[in-house]
Design a protein around this motif. Structure first.
Motif, PDB file in Angstrom:
ATOM      1  N   GLY A 123       4.157   3.464   8.109  1.00  0.00           N
ATOM      2  CA  GLY A 123       5.394   2.828   8.541  1.00  0.00           C
ATOM      3  C   GLY A 123       5.372   2.485  10.018  1.00  0.00           C
ATOM      4  N   ILE A 124       4.861   3.405  10.825  1.00  0.00           N
ATOM      5  CA  ILE A 124       4.759   3.161  12.269  1.00  0.00           C
ATOM      6  C   ILE A 124       3.784   2.018  12.539  1.00  0.00           C
ATOM      7  N   ALA A 125       2.649   2.021  11.821  1.00  0.00           N
ATOM      8  CA  ALA A 125       1.658   0.962  12.002  1.00  0.00           C
ATOM      9  C   ALA A 125       2.243  -0.405  11.637  1.00  0.00           C
ATOM     10  N   ASN A 126       2.983  -0.444  10.549  1.00  0.00           N
ATOM     11  CA  ASN A 126       3.595  -1.700  10.108  1.00  0.00           C
ATOM     12  C   ASN A 126       4.623  -2.199  11.127  1.00  0.00           C
ATOM     13  N   ALA A 127       5.433  -1.269  11.639  1.00  0.00           N
ATOM     14  CA  ALA A 127       6.433  -1.639  12.645  1.00  0.00           C
ATOM     15  C   ALA A 127       5.767  -2.120  13.930  1.00  0.00           C
ATOM     16  N   TRP A 128       4.663  -1.471  14.300  1.00  0.00           N
ATOM     17  CA  TRP A 128       3.946  -1.836  15.524  1.00  0.00           C
ATOM     18  C   TRP A 128       3.341  -3.230  15.388  1.00  0.00           C
ATOM     19  N   ILE A 129       2.726  -3.496  14.238  1.00  0.00           N
ATOM     20  CA  ILE A 129       2.063  -4.788  14.015  1.00  0.00           C
ATOM     21  C   ILE A 129       3.083  -5.923  13.944  1.00  0.00           C
ATOM     22  N   SER A 130       4.167  -5.674  13.213  1.00  0.00           N
ATOM     23  CA  SER A 130       5.169  -6.730  13.014  1.00  0.00           C
ATOM     24  C   SER A 130       6.134  -6.858  14.191  1.00  0.00           C
ATOM     25  N   GLY A 131       6.246  -5.799  14.968  1.00  0.00           N
ATOM     26  CA  GLY A 131       7.197  -5.799  16.080  1.00  0.00           C
ATOM     27  C   GLY A 131       8.626  -5.574  15.635  1.00  0.00           C
ATOM     28  N   ARG A 132       8.818  -5.211  14.359  1.00  0.00           N
ATOM     29  CA  ARG A 132      10.161  -4.975  13.810  1.00  0.00           C
ATOM     30  C   ARG A 132      10.325  -3.479  13.534  1.00  0.00           C
ATOM     31  N   TRP A 133      11.083  -2.803  14.394  1.00  0.00           N
ATOM     32  CA  TRP A 133      11.262  -1.365  14.260  1.00  0.00           C
ATOM     33  C   TRP A 133      12.504  -1.001  13.456  1.00  0.00           C
ATOM     34  N   SER A 134      13.445  -1.929  13.338  1.00  0.00           N
ATOM     35  CA  SER A 134      14.683  -1.627  12.616  1.00  0.00           C
ATOM     36  C   SER A 134      14.444  -1.228  11.160  1.00  0.00           C
ATOM     37  N   PRO A 135      13.571  -1.950  10.403  1.00  0.00           N
ATOM     38  CA  PRO A 135      13.318  -1.529   9.010  1.00  0.00           C
ATOM     39  C   PRO A 135      12.722  -0.121   8.916  1.00  0.00           C
ATOM     40  N   PHE A 136      11.868   0.234   9.887  1.00  0.00           N
ATOM     41  CA  PHE A 136      11.267   1.572   9.865  1.00  0.00           C
ATOM     42  C   PHE A 136      12.324   2.641  10.101  1.00  0.00           C
ATOM     43  N   VAL A 137      13.209   2.388  11.070  1.00  0.00           N
ATOM     44  CA  VAL A 137      14.291   3.340  11.351  1.00  0.00           C
ATOM     45  C   VAL A 137      15.197   3.487  10.130  1.00  0.00           C
ATOM     46  N   LEU A 138      15.490   2.369   9.455  1.00  0.00           N
ATOM     47  CA  LEU A 138      16.306   2.402   8.242  1.00  0.00           C
ATOM     48  C   LEU A 138      15.617   3.199   7.150  1.00  0.00           C
TER      49      LEU A 138
ATOM     50  N   PHE B  77       0.831  -1.202   0.000  1.00  0.00           N
ATOM     51  CA  PHE B  77       0.000   0.000   0.000  1.00  0.00           C
ATOM     52  C   PHE B  77       0.870   1.257   0.000  1.00  0.00           C
ATOM     53  N   SER B  78       1.913   1.250   0.831  1.00  0.00           N
ATOM     54  CA  SER B  78       2.822   2.403   0.895  1.00  0.00           C
ATOM     55  C   SER B  78       3.499   2.630  -0.453  1.00  0.00           C
ATOM     56  N   CYS B  79       3.921   1.541  -1.080  1.00  0.00           N
ATOM     57  CA  CYS B  79       4.560   1.636  -2.393  1.00  0.00           C
ATOM     58  C   CYS B  79       3.599   2.234  -3.408  1.00  0.00           C
ATOM     59  N   GLY B  80       2.374   1.708  -3.470  1.00  0.00           N
ATOM     60  CA  GLY B  80       1.396   2.221  -4.426  1.00  0.00           C
ATOM     61  C   GLY B  80       1.068   3.675  -4.173  1.00  0.00           C
ATOM     62  N   LEU B  81       0.897   4.039  -2.904  1.00  0.00           N
ATOM     63  CA  LEU B  81       0.575   5.422  -2.558  1.00  0.00           C
ATOM     64  C   LEU B  81       1.697   6.367  -2.984  1.00  0.00           C
ATOM     65  N   ALA B  82       2.943   6.007  -2.656  1.00  0.00           N
ATOM     66  CA  ALA B  82       4.078   6.871  -2.997  1.00  0.00           C
ATOM     67  C   ALA B  82       4.205   7.049  -4.512  1.00  0.00           C
ATOM     68  N   LEU B  83       4.034   5.960  -5.265  1.00  0.00           N
ATOM     69  CA  LEU B  83       4.161   6.059  -6.722  1.00  0.00           C
ATOM     70  C   LEU B  83       3.011   6.848  -7.332  1.00  0.00           C
ATOM     71  N   LEU B  84       1.815   6.749  -6.745  1.00  0.00           N
ATOM     72  CA  LEU B  84       0.699   7.553  -7.226  1.00  0.00           C
ATOM     73  C   LEU B  84       0.948   9.041  -6.976  1.00  0.00           C
ATOM     74  N   VAL B  85       1.497   9.349  -5.811  1.00  0.00           N
ATOM     75  CA  VAL B  85       1.865  10.742  -5.517  1.00  0.00           C
ATOM     76  C   VAL B  85       2.932  11.212  -6.507  1.00  0.00           C
ATOM     77  N   GLY B  86       3.883  10.318  -6.806  1.00  0.00           N
ATOM     78  CA  GLY B  86       4.887  10.653  -7.809  1.00  0.00           C
ATOM     79  C   GLY B  86       4.263  10.935  -9.160  1.00  0.00           C
ATOM     80  N   LEU B  87       3.233  10.157  -9.517  1.00  0.00           N
ATOM     81  CA  LEU B  87       2.525  10.375 -10.779  1.00  0.00           C
ATOM     82  C   LEU B  87       1.884  11.752 -10.814  1.00  0.00           C
ATOM     83  N   GLY B  88       1.184  12.099  -9.739  1.00  0.00           N
ATOM     84  CA  GLY B  88       0.563  13.422  -9.674  1.00  0.00           C
ATOM     85  C   GLY B  88       1.591  14.536  -9.715  1.00  0.00           C
ATOM     86  N   ALA B  89       2.680  14.362  -8.980  1.00  0.00           N
ATOM     87  CA  ALA B  89       3.746  15.373  -8.962  1.00  0.00           C
ATOM     88  C   ALA B  89       4.365  15.528 -10.345  1.00  0.00           C
ATOM     89  N   ALA B  90       4.529  14.409 -11.058  1.00  0.00           N
ATOM     90  CA  ALA B  90       5.118  14.454 -12.394  1.00  0.00           C
ATOM     91  C   ALA B  90       4.254  15.276 -13.342  1.00  0.00           C
TER      92      ALA B  90
END
Length: 248
Positions: free
Chosen positions: A136-151, A98-111
């Motif tokens: 990103g915070i929601a994903n880290a909270w659900i998965s319990g993996r905060w390192s990818p979010f910090v990265l 979802f994050s990927c699709g959202l970011a690329l759609l925003v990129g489309l509009g910006a373009a």
């Protein structure tokens, strides 16, 4: 099933971007009132707002005044559909898709906006960055993996600083809007890894160089001519996302 959801998500997102690419440059409210025909100001009916299909059954004209509807509207919606499908096929978790699709759609509009106005508005990048951070915070909270979010945050900040430095070195040749859009796109695709992010940025510069040289050779531009970089950023990140899908 995931591809169908991605297709619907992309069509709706592409339709939203179509509206925003008109409303933002014109200084109109973003989502508070119904869309209107720019020629006759008649509110557009719900059935005439169906992505792509409405353009076809209206034969590219307003139902009320017969004014031509720009080709960029259905093309933006189709591009949004393609982005939704590609995002759905990426080998990451649902929220990352979802994050990927959202970011690329925003990129489309910006373009689209950058191509028309040579600027990427904060009204598009700031809300997108905030929403991507929340995801990103929601994903880290659900998965319990905060390192990818910090990265991810670190990558986005590094890319933002890199583009700001380019702006300083180029003496304004690279806009701050490009830097903010790059950070938004990184927030969306950082789940693919550092090297995919680096590849996306390199692909953006490569695409811009190829088009710039091509225009010079075709004598439609010169070395001092300004090219909007937003479209190349979006293309670079979309192609990189597609390569992740193909070569995974």
């Amino acid at each position: 099933m995931g591809v169908v959801i991605g297709l619907v998500f992309g069509l709706i997102g592409g339709s939203a971007m179509t509206s925003l690419t008109y409303r933002i440059p014109e200084g109109l409210p973003l989502m508070m009132d119904r869309s209107k025909c720019p020629s006759c100001s008649h509110p557009i009916r719900a059935r005439d707002n169906v992505p792509v299909f409405a353009y076809l059954w209206l034969r590219g004209r307003c139902r009320d005044c017969s004014a031509s509807i720009p080709w960029r509207y259905p093309l933006t919606e189709l591009a949004g559909a393609a982005i939704g499908v590609v995002a759905a096929l990426t080998p990451v978790d649902t929220l990352d898709k979802f994050s990927c699709g959202l970011a690329l759609l925003v990129g489309l509009g910006a373009a689209v906006i950058d191509q028309r106005t040579y600027r990427i508005p904060n009204a598009l990048t700031y809300p997108a960055a905030l929403l991507l951070l929340v995801l990103g915070i929601a994903n880290a909270w659900i998965s319990g993996r905060w390192s990818p979010f910090v990265l991810t945050i670190g990558l986005a900040v590094a890319i933002l600083v890199f583009f700001v430095l380019l702006r300083v070195v180029s003496r304004g040749g690279m806009g701050l809007g490009d830097a903010k859009l790059a950070a938004v796109l990184v927030l969306g695709v950082a789940a693919f890894g550092i090297w995919s992010t680096v590849l996306a940025v390199l692909a953006s510069f490569f695409a811009g160089s190829v088009v710039g040289v091509g225009l010079i050779l075709a004598k439609r531009s010169n070395l001092r001519a300004q090219l909007p970089f937003g479209p190349f950023l979006t293309v670079g990140f979309v192609l990189t996302t597609l390569s992740v899908v193909i070569f995974h």
